[in-house]
Design an enzyme around this catalytic site. Structure first.
Site, PDB file in Angstrom:
ATOM      1  N   ARG A 239       0.862  -1.185   0.000  1.00  0.00           N
ATOM      2  CA  ARG A 239       0.000   0.000   0.000  1.00  0.00           C
ATOM      3  C   ARG A 239       0.894   1.228   0.000  1.00  0.00           C
ATOM      4  O   ARG A 239       1.953   1.248   0.666  1.00  0.00           O
ATOM      5  CB  ARG A 239      -0.887   0.024   1.256  1.00  0.00           C
ATOM      6  N   GLU A 268      -3.616   7.573  -4.142  1.00  0.00           N
ATOM      7  CA  GLU A 268      -4.133   7.088  -5.425  1.00  0.00           C
ATOM      8  C   GLU A 268      -5.452   7.772  -5.753  1.00  0.00           C
ATOM      9  O   GLU A 268      -6.260   7.990  -4.850  1.00  0.00           O
ATOM     10  CB  GLU A 268      -4.327   5.567  -5.356  1.00  0.00           C
ATOM     11  N   HIS A 285      -1.610   0.293  -9.655  1.00  0.00           N
ATOM     12  CA  HIS A 285      -2.189  -0.691  -8.724  1.00  0.00           C
ATOM     13  C   HIS A 285      -2.726  -1.931  -9.469  1.00  0.00           C
ATOM     14  O   HIS A 285      -3.922  -2.213  -9.439  1.00  0.00           O
ATOM     15  CB  HIS A 285      -3.286  -0.039  -7.866  1.00  0.00           C
TER      16      HIS A 285
HETATM   17  C1  GLV Z   1      -5.070  -5.216  -3.745  1.00  0.00           C
HETATM   18  O1  GLV Z   1      -4.348  -4.286  -3.559  1.00  0.00           O
HETATM   19  C2  GLV Z   1      -5.584  -6.041  -2.708  1.00  0.00           C
HETATM   20  O2  GLV Z   1      -5.435  -5.695  -1.532  1.00  0.00           O
HETATM   21  O3  GLV Z   1      -6.191  -7.077  -3.010  1.00  0.00           O
END
Ligand code: GLV
Length: 326
Positions: A239, A268, A285
């Protein structure tokens, strides 16, 4: 009996829709743009279940707007977008999608690692630009990967899947995690536990695999970058807020680090303008974004919803305390 009402903030995939449609009336948000916060609060108001993405906040305000809600099923393994204690207070089950995306995410961490080490972004740009004048001895020389030290911050399912791939490159693997892995796991993956600072200092490639928690927010900042090798590369598929981006930009500008490859960002979908530089590789992402895996994630979320609404324990329940009150 009326069928339960579900809001899905995306059309999901056909196989996930089949799971939900068999027993529920589902309102699928299918506009090309993402659902706005206002529309989300409006549509969730009369729903029994919500299938949501990591871009939607499930907080007190949403829960207050949805008095009949019984489950919020995240289509993601990370669930920092869900206020789980708030869900628990209101007897709303919260679920995520662990396990199914580990290998795909590990593949992508390696994709980024290789891309940044071997300067594929810059090379691709040059190849497409029409400016390439031909092979040259010192052109876009990157760093070798094989034989180097891979450091992992976080050694859960995904960190371990990343470690497993390192043996083909004959890399040394070191890791730090709040919880040391069993000896058998370390042995199988040829991974050695190190203190946090040692992982920073010894890694040629540092890949981050921790969840976003109060303790991991800003885990890597100026002080940590100053411990790293100037030849090291940072890879983040966890993250964005785990990294202090302004400090990272400074570290990259001052060549305190050789490069960074980021799938996730602090704010983001905004990209810190300082990250738009040659020694970064940036992705929007995408780490779990294979069709197979995203389909499995959507199905898992659907199965969690159907389980709870039919009186069963959802397989991926994050707050088992709510079951007593159902
Ligand atoms: C994606 O970032 C997830 O947490 O599945």
């Amino acid at each position: 009996m009326p069928r339960p009402k579900v809001l899905a903030t995306r059309p999901l995939f056909e196989s996930a829709r089949q799971i939900l449609n068999a027993s529920c009336d589902v309102d699928y948000w299918s506009a090309p743009e993402r659902i706005s916060r206002e529309e989300l609060l409006r549509r969730v108001a009369d729903k029994d279940a919500l299938v949501c993405l990591l871009t939607e906040r499930v907080d007190d305000a949403l829960l207050a707007a949805a008095p009949a809600l019984r489950i919020a099923a995240n289509v993601a393994v990370g669930f920092d977008n869900i206020d789980v204690p708030a869900c628990t207070r209101r007897s709303v089950a919260a679920t995520n999608t662990p396990g199914v995306l580990d290998e795909t995410t590990a593949d992508f961490a390696w994709t980024l690692l290789m891309a940044v080490a071997r300067r594929i972004g810059e090379g691709e740009q040059l190849a497409r630009s029409g400016q390439w004048t031909g092979w040259d001895l010192d052109q876009l020389c990157g760093a070798d990967i094989h034989g180097k030290t891979l450091g992992l911050l976080g050694f859960g399912r995904i960190g371990r899947a990343v470690a497993r791939r390192a043996s083909g490159f004959r890399m040394k693997v070191i890791y730090h995690d709040a919880l040391r892995a069993p000896e058998a796991v370390e042995h199988e993956l040829h991974a050695e536990f190190r203190e946090f600072r040692s992982v920073l200092a010894q890694s040629d490639f540092l890949s981050v695999h921790v969840p976003l928690l109060p303790e991991t927010r800003g885990l890597l900042g100026a002080a940590q970058f100053s411990l790293m090798k100037p030849s090291a590369f940072l890879i983040n598929t966890s993250r964005g807020p785990v990294i202090d981006e302004s400090a990272l930009v400074h570290a990259l500008e001052s060549r305190q680090l050789a490069g960074a490859a980021l799938d996730v960002n602090e704010k983001e979908p905004q990209i810190h303008p300082g990250l738009l530089r040659p020694n970064t590789v940036l992705a929007p992402h995408l780490a779990s974004a294979s069709l197979e895996t995203r389909t499995k994630m959507a199905c898992m979320a659907a199965e969690n919803v159907v389980a709870l609404l039919s009186g069963k324990r959802p397989p991926n329940l994050l707050n088992p305390e709510v079951l007593q009150s159902h």
